[in-house]
Every structure is written in C-alpha cells, then in structure tokens.
Design a protein around this motif. Structure first.
Motif, PDB file in Angstrom:
ATOM      1  N   UNK A 159       0.730  -1.148   0.269  1.00 44.51           N
ATOM      2  CA  UNK A 159       0.250   0.102   0.069  1.00 44.51           C
ATOM      3  C   UNK A 159       0.679   1.320   0.039  1.00 44.51           C
ATOM      4  N   UNK A 160       2.221   1.262   0.393  1.00 48.44           N
ATOM      5  CA  UNK A 160       2.823   2.419   0.400  1.00 48.44           C
ATOM      6  C   UNK A 160       3.873   2.558  -0.729  1.00 48.44           C
ATOM      7  N   UNK A 161       3.985   1.702  -1.701  1.00 49.07           N
ATOM      8  CA  UNK A 161       4.965   1.622  -2.812  1.00 49.07           C
ATOM      9  C   UNK A 161       4.412   1.843  -4.255  1.00 49.07           C
ATOM     10  N   UNK A 162       5.225   1.895  -5.068  1.00 52.57           N
ATOM     11  CA  UNK A 162       5.031   1.834  -6.627  1.00 52.57           C
ATOM     12  C   UNK A 162       4.969   0.547  -6.949  1.00 52.57           C
ATOM     13  N   UNK A 163       3.850  -0.161  -7.314  1.00 52.82           N
ATOM     14  CA  UNK A 163       3.844  -1.599  -7.710  1.00 52.82           C
ATOM     15  C   UNK A 163       3.804  -1.661  -9.090  1.00 52.82           C
ATOM     16  N   UNK A 164       4.699  -2.557  -9.417  1.00 49.22           N
ATOM     17  CA  UNK A 164       4.689  -2.871 -10.902  1.00 49.22           C
ATOM     18  C   UNK A 164       4.591  -4.355 -11.125  1.00 49.22           C
ATOM     19  N   UNK A 165       3.844  -4.487 -12.176  1.00 56.83           N
ATOM     20  CA  UNK A 165       3.563  -6.209 -12.482  1.00 56.83           C
ATOM     21  C   UNK A 165       3.573  -6.529 -14.077  1.00 56.83           C
ATOM     22  N   UNK A 166       4.108  -7.523 -14.282  1.00 56.35           N
ATOM     23  CA  UNK A 166       4.046  -8.215 -15.655  1.00 56.35           C
ATOM     24  C   UNK A 166       3.169  -9.116 -15.946  1.00 56.35           C
ATOM     25  N   UNK A 167       1.832  -8.925 -16.602  1.00 51.40           N
ATOM     26  CA  UNK A 167       0.693  -9.806 -16.752  1.00 51.40           C
ATOM     27  C   UNK A 167       0.331  -9.772 -18.299  1.00 51.40           C
ATOM     28  N   UNK A 168       0.089 -10.952 -18.540  1.00 53.36           N
ATOM     29  CA  UNK A 168      -0.246 -11.207 -19.985  1.00 53.36           C
ATOM     30  C   UNK A 168       0.344 -10.354 -21.070  1.00 53.36           C
ATOM     31  N   UNK A 169       1.647 -10.310 -20.789  1.00 52.20           N
ATOM     32  CA  UNK A 169       2.729  -9.762 -21.801  1.00 52.20           C
ATOM     33  C   UNK A 169       2.434  -8.372 -21.815  1.00 52.20           C
ATOM     34  N   UNK A 170       2.049  -7.799 -20.516  1.00 54.94           N
ATOM     35  CA  UNK A 170       1.876  -6.556 -20.462  1.00 54.94           C
ATOM     36  C   UNK A 170       2.444  -5.925 -19.041  1.00 54.94           C
ATOM     37  N   UNK A 171       3.033  -4.651 -19.143  1.00 54.52           N
ATOM     38  CA  UNK A 171       3.481  -4.076 -17.767  1.00 54.52           C
ATOM     39  C   UNK A 171       2.438  -3.190 -17.210  1.00 54.52           C
ATOM     40  N   UNK A 172       2.110  -3.265 -15.744  1.00 48.50           N
ATOM     41  CA  UNK A 172       1.243  -2.653 -15.383  1.00 48.50           C
ATOM     42  C   UNK A 172       1.803  -1.674 -13.869  1.00 48.50           C
ATOM     43  N   UNK A 173       1.178  -0.852 -13.755  1.00 45.68           N
ATOM     44  CA  UNK A 173       1.739   0.113 -12.814  1.00 45.68           C
ATOM     45  C   UNK A 173       0.427   0.447 -11.996  1.00 45.68           C
ATOM     46  N   UNK A 174       0.683   0.262 -10.572  1.00 42.27           N
ATOM     47  CA  UNK A 174      -0.539   0.694  -9.551  1.00 42.27           C
ATOM     48  C   UNK A 174       0.190   1.310  -8.279  1.00 42.27           C
ATOM     49  N   UNK A 175       0.012   2.461  -8.125  1.00 41.74           N
ATOM     50  CA  UNK A 175       0.742   3.476  -7.362  1.00 41.74           C
ATOM     51  C   UNK A 175      -0.021   3.822  -6.040  1.00 41.74           C
ATOM     52  N   UNK A 176       0.662   4.117  -4.809  1.00 45.45           N
ATOM     53  CA  UNK A 176       0.102   4.492  -3.703  1.00 45.45           C
ATOM     54  C   UNK A 176      -0.347   5.947  -3.599  1.00 45.45           C
ATOM     55  N   UNK A 177      -0.076   6.950  -4.471  1.00 45.76           N
ATOM     56  CA  UNK A 177      -0.175   8.050  -4.370  1.00 45.76           C
ATOM     57  C   UNK A 177      -0.080   8.632  -5.949  1.00 45.76           C
ATOM     58  N   UNK A 178      -1.061   9.607  -6.151  1.00 43.30           N
ATOM     59  CA  UNK A 178      -1.227   9.920  -7.713  1.00 43.30           C
ATOM     60  C   UNK A 178       0.024  10.455  -8.376  1.00 43.30           C
ATOM     61  N   UNK A 179       0.194  10.119  -9.623  1.00 43.92           N
ATOM     62  CA  UNK A 179       1.413  10.636 -10.266  1.00 43.92           C
ATOM     63  C   UNK A 179       0.976  10.942 -11.732  1.00 43.92           C
ATOM     64  N   UNK A 180       1.806  11.685 -12.309  1.00 45.65           N
ATOM     65  CA  UNK A 180       1.598  12.152 -13.998  1.00 45.65           C
ATOM     66  C   UNK A 180       2.517  11.348 -14.757  1.00 45.65           C
ATOM     67  N   UNK A 181       1.979  11.104 -16.093  1.00 46.89           N
ATOM     68  CA  UNK A 181       2.800  10.361 -16.729  1.00 46.89           C
ATOM     69  C   UNK A 181       2.906  11.190 -18.007  1.00 46.89           C
ATOM     70  N   UNK A 182       4.108  11.457 -18.717  1.00 46.66           N
ATOM     71  CA  UNK A 182       4.502  12.277 -19.773  1.00 46.66           C
ATOM     72  C   UNK A 182       5.319  11.250 -20.759  1.00 46.66           C
TER      73      UNK A 182
END
Length: 525
Positions: A221-244
C-alpha cells in the motif's frame, strides 16, 4: 656454492639489480597511468619478486662493504653512500609492514577518536546462535593481477568458507537476454547525486530515493507496484502521479490505487519521486561488467564473493566499495545464520581524541579561490592528563602519540575538516636518517682524500700541467693572428655598453601590476 654466492652478490650484480629496479619503476609508471595505482602496487611495488630484488641488492651492498674493506681503508664517502641506501631501504621496509595511514573527518564543535584506513578490507559479520562474530581481511584489489582469495573460519560450531571469485573495476550492470531468465526492469531516476540506474527483477523490492518499488510481489500500500501480466506491464501507485510521453510531451494522470498500463521511456513524476522505466526484458539476467579498466582512488570496485555455510548452502553476492570510504554491508541469509560482508576502509581507533573548534579559510583578495586553510583543534587524552591546543595548516603538522595529522581538505560548507593521519614513527625517522647519511656522504666526498672525486681532481691537475705550455703557445699565436684584424677594423666597433637606468625608474617598473599565466595579478618584481 661459494662461487654462486659471490656471483649473486658481486659489484656487477649490484649494478644489474639497480638497473632492474629502475626498469621495474619505469614499467610501474605506465601501468599506473593505464590501470591505476593499485595495479602498479600489486604487480610491482608490493610483489614478492620486487621485495626479493631489493633484498638481493641490499645484501650486495653489505658484501661490497666487507669485500672492499671500506672501514679498514677509511673510504668514508663511499661507505656512507652504501650505508645510506641500506638505511633508506630499511625505513621503507618498516613503513611497508608496520606503518599505516588514513583520513579523519571532524565537524566544528565535535570530537573524534577514530579515522578511516587508507587500505581496503573485506569485513565480515556473522550472527549465529545468538553470537556475533567479526573478522576481516586486508586485501588489495586491482584491474590487473590475481584477485582471487579463499579462507575458512570456524565460528563456534559452524564452519564458514569465504571465496573471492573475481573483482570488477568500475562496475556497471547490464541486462542479457537468456532463455532461463526472469523479467527485469531498468529504472532511471535522478536525485541530488545525479542520474542513477536501478535494475529490478520480478519478486524483488528496492528503495529508490526513499520510495519503495515493488515488482511482482503482493500489492504494497505504500509503494510503486509494478506487475508483468499477459505480456503487459502494469503500474499501481500508492499516490497520484503524472505520466508524460517523452516524444510528444503529452501528459496523462495516473490515479492512486488503480491498475494502469506502464509505458516504457515515459516520465512518471510526483512530489515524492520521478522515474523512467527505460528498458524491460521478459527473460533476462543481470550481469556485472567493468565500464573502465583504470581504477583510481575515487572509483568504485565490486568483489564477487561466495559464502558457503556448513549446511552446504552456497550464496553469491557482489560487494561494492571504494578506497578510503567505509563499505556498505551486503547481507546473505542462511538457516540459523546471517552473514554481512562489506568492502572498503575500516575504522581505526585512536588512544586519544581530537576536537575541532574552528575551521578557518583564507582567500585571495577579490576572489573566491582559497589561499590557505587551517584547523584549530584540541588534543584530548584523559589517561595522560593532556589537553593541548594546536593549529594545523600546510607545513604545520600535529605530532602526538606516534601519529602525524596533516591538513588535507574541508567540507563544502567550511564547517568541517579532513585530516590525513599517518602512523609510521620509526619508518619515518629511519628514512630521514638514510637521507641524512646520503647528504653527509656527498659532503664527505668533496673533502675525503680517498674519495673518487679527489682522485679525479688529482688526475685533472696532472693533465692541466702537461697541457699548460702548449695551450699558452696556442693562445699567443691566436692573439697574434687576430691583432691585424682588430687594427684594420678599428673604426667599425659598435659600443654595446648598457645604458644606466635610474633607481627611481627601476622601482616604478618593478611596481607595475601584471597578470601571470594562471590569472593572478602581481607586481613585475
């Protein structure tokens, strides 16, 4: 056997040994230039063959003193020269095996009784059965030469075997695709120390600039969580971010607690951390490689260490460190045992403490360039009832208790000092004695009747006496030949006599301000 010994330690062999030492020193200069000081030390200056060469040379000198009966024949100058070289070599031997040095850092208002060694060590801490065992090994790693080492240690009822398999100068990690590899991310982040690269394998968690990054483990719950599922990379963060997106500069929000597609080479940023996932390989292995072969004192090195516990379990780790800097331990967990290994400088305790009252910086007028700096310190030694104030600056060394403290450097905020520490009392004074004998030998050479200098001087006097009359006759003939030429050209001589300059004018010229090639302004004088 007698003939062999006489041949080994003859005057001719002494000359050969001197030549070989000179060649070795020359080769060491090229090695140091291309691969660093540690390589020159390992291959030459600290090598056993070089010490053997110096030993043979020393015995040859002693043999010559005895063979040519220098004391009985009162050949004081050449005897002093031989003795001075022997004493200098003895001083270097004492320094090599008994002296040590390092660096002490003190902040203003604080006291320190320890310093970091200049030599590097592999330091081990083993925690088992409620006991803590500590041991170390002084080791010289270099870009060239054999860096392997192995030793076993009995710690209570446990046996621990330690091996150094390899040493990598200026280490850097690379991703290499392998059929049996695991998913690996390459993350780039910036901080006050600049740009840094991190490698994160699946089922691993690391901290980047104080923020946890979790790849493939259960959601934190306090980390930047990264996953590799179905040949795709997923990000789930504990705090809002922006992607550029770097190519288009388009920005998109990354809400907290929601699974989002992770894009490579896009900048993810928040008030906590900014990072870019620059590379990803689904099946890869992280490998440590050398980015440059030259290893200077400010460069890092990494030792490949293998630890085997008595249970038969084997674990490898790369332990990274730097000369003169305390190493950061790497942990390896075994059943009922934890092993921590660090590579770098070790702390050496002093029998007294030094307190820094004030660090003083002087600058050249009108510039920020330091002209000199000094440390106002107090030596505190309660056991000897010593409370001594001292000012350390360039060429003003603190000598106390067999230790010498030199002003070396300072903190950027000018609130702390770095003192170079040397503990080599006997080695220093024995070497100084050798230099004194060398100087004395040069002085004796000019006055001793049996010296080589006086012998050559006597020969020159004889040669001069033999050639004095012919030389005088030749001079008279030359003068006679030149006389008519002078007479005929009497009216063409030019007067090159120097013009007198008044003292007042010379003083004005001497006070003219000029700029030297380094940019400093100074009077012409």
């Amino acid at each position: 056997m007698k003939k062999i010994i006489e041949a080994l330690f003859s005057t001719r062999m002494a000359g050969l040994y001197m030549l070989l030492v000179a060649i070795a020193i020359g080769v060491a200069t090229f090695i140091e230039n291309d691969f660093g000081t540690s390589s020159a030390q390992k291959l030459i200056f600290r090598a056993k063959w070089f010490e053997l060469l110096l030993l043979l040379f020393s015995i040859s000198l002693v043999n010559n003193i005895i063979k040519y009966r220098m004391i009985q024949n009162k050949k004081w100058s050449i005897l002093t020269f031989h003795a001075s070289i022997l004493v200098i070599l003895l001083g270097s031997l004492i320094t090599r095996y008994f002296g040590y040095e390092g660096m002490m850092h003190i902040r203003e208002g604080e006291a320190s009784s320890e310093f970091l060694s200049a030599e590097s060590y592999l330091q081990f801490e083993v925690e088992t059965d409620g006991q803590l065992y500590m041991f170390e090994k002084q080791i010289l790693f270099s870009s060239l030469g054999d860096n392997t080492w192995q030793e076993s240690f009995q710690l209570g009822d446990n046996m621990v075997d330690v091996q150094v398999l390899d040493f990598i100068p200026n280490p850097g990690q690379v991703l290499e695709e392998t059929p049996d590899g695991n998913p690996v991310l390459q993350i780039v982040s910036t901080s006050g120390e600049g740009r840094k690269e991190y490698y994160l394998s699946e089922k691993e968690m690391i901290s980047i600039n104080g923020t946890l990054f979790n790849f493939g483990l259960p959601n934190n719950p306090g980390a930047v969580n990264l996953y590799y599922r179905n040949d795709s990379l997923i990000i789930n963060t504990a705090f809002p971010m922006s992607q550029m997106t770097m190519a288009t500069q388009q920005q998109n929000p990354v809400p907290a607690g929601q699974d989002q597609m992770l894009f490579l080479r896009s900048l993810y940023s928040s008030d906590r951390v900014s990072f870019v996932v620059s590379d990803f390989k689904p099946k890869a292995e992280r490998k440590m490689v050398s980015t440059a072969m030259k290893l200077s004192s400010s460069n890092f090195g990494s030792a490949h260490v293998r630890v085997t516990a008595n249970s038969g379990q084997v674990k490898d780790a790369y332990v990274t460190g730097q000369k003169g800097v305390e190493g950061k331990p790497v942990s390896m967990d075994f059943p009922g045992m934890q092993v921590r290994v660090a590579y770098g400088a070790k702390k050496i305790q002093l029998p007294f403490a030094i307190r820094l009252h004030d660090f003083i910086m002087d600058r050249y007028p009108g510039t920020d360039n330091p002209s000199s700096y000094a440390s106002e310190v107090t030596v505190i030694h309660p056991e000897k009832d010593v409370h001594m104030d001292y000012r350390i600056f360039m060429n003003n060394i603190l000598n106390y208790g067999g230790y010498r403290f030199f002003q070396s450097s300072y903190d950027k905020d000018e609130k702390g000092t770095y003192l170079s520490v040397n503990h080599d009392f006997w080695g220093t004074w024995v070497t100084y004695l050798g230099y004194f004998l060398l100087t004395a030998g040069m002085v004796v050479m000019f006055f001793s009747k049996k010296s080589r200098f006086q012998e050559l001087s006597a020969r020159l006097k004889k040669i001069r006496k033999k050639t004095a009359a012919p030389a005088a006759t030749t001079m008279i003939l030359l003068l006679g030949m030149l006389m008519p030429a002078h007479a005929s050209a009497e009216g063409t001589f030019i007067d090159f006599q120097a013009k007198e300059i008044s003292d007042a004018h010379a003083q004005k010229f001497g006070r003219l301000l000029v700029q030297d090639f380094k940019g400093r302004i100074k009077p012409m004088n």
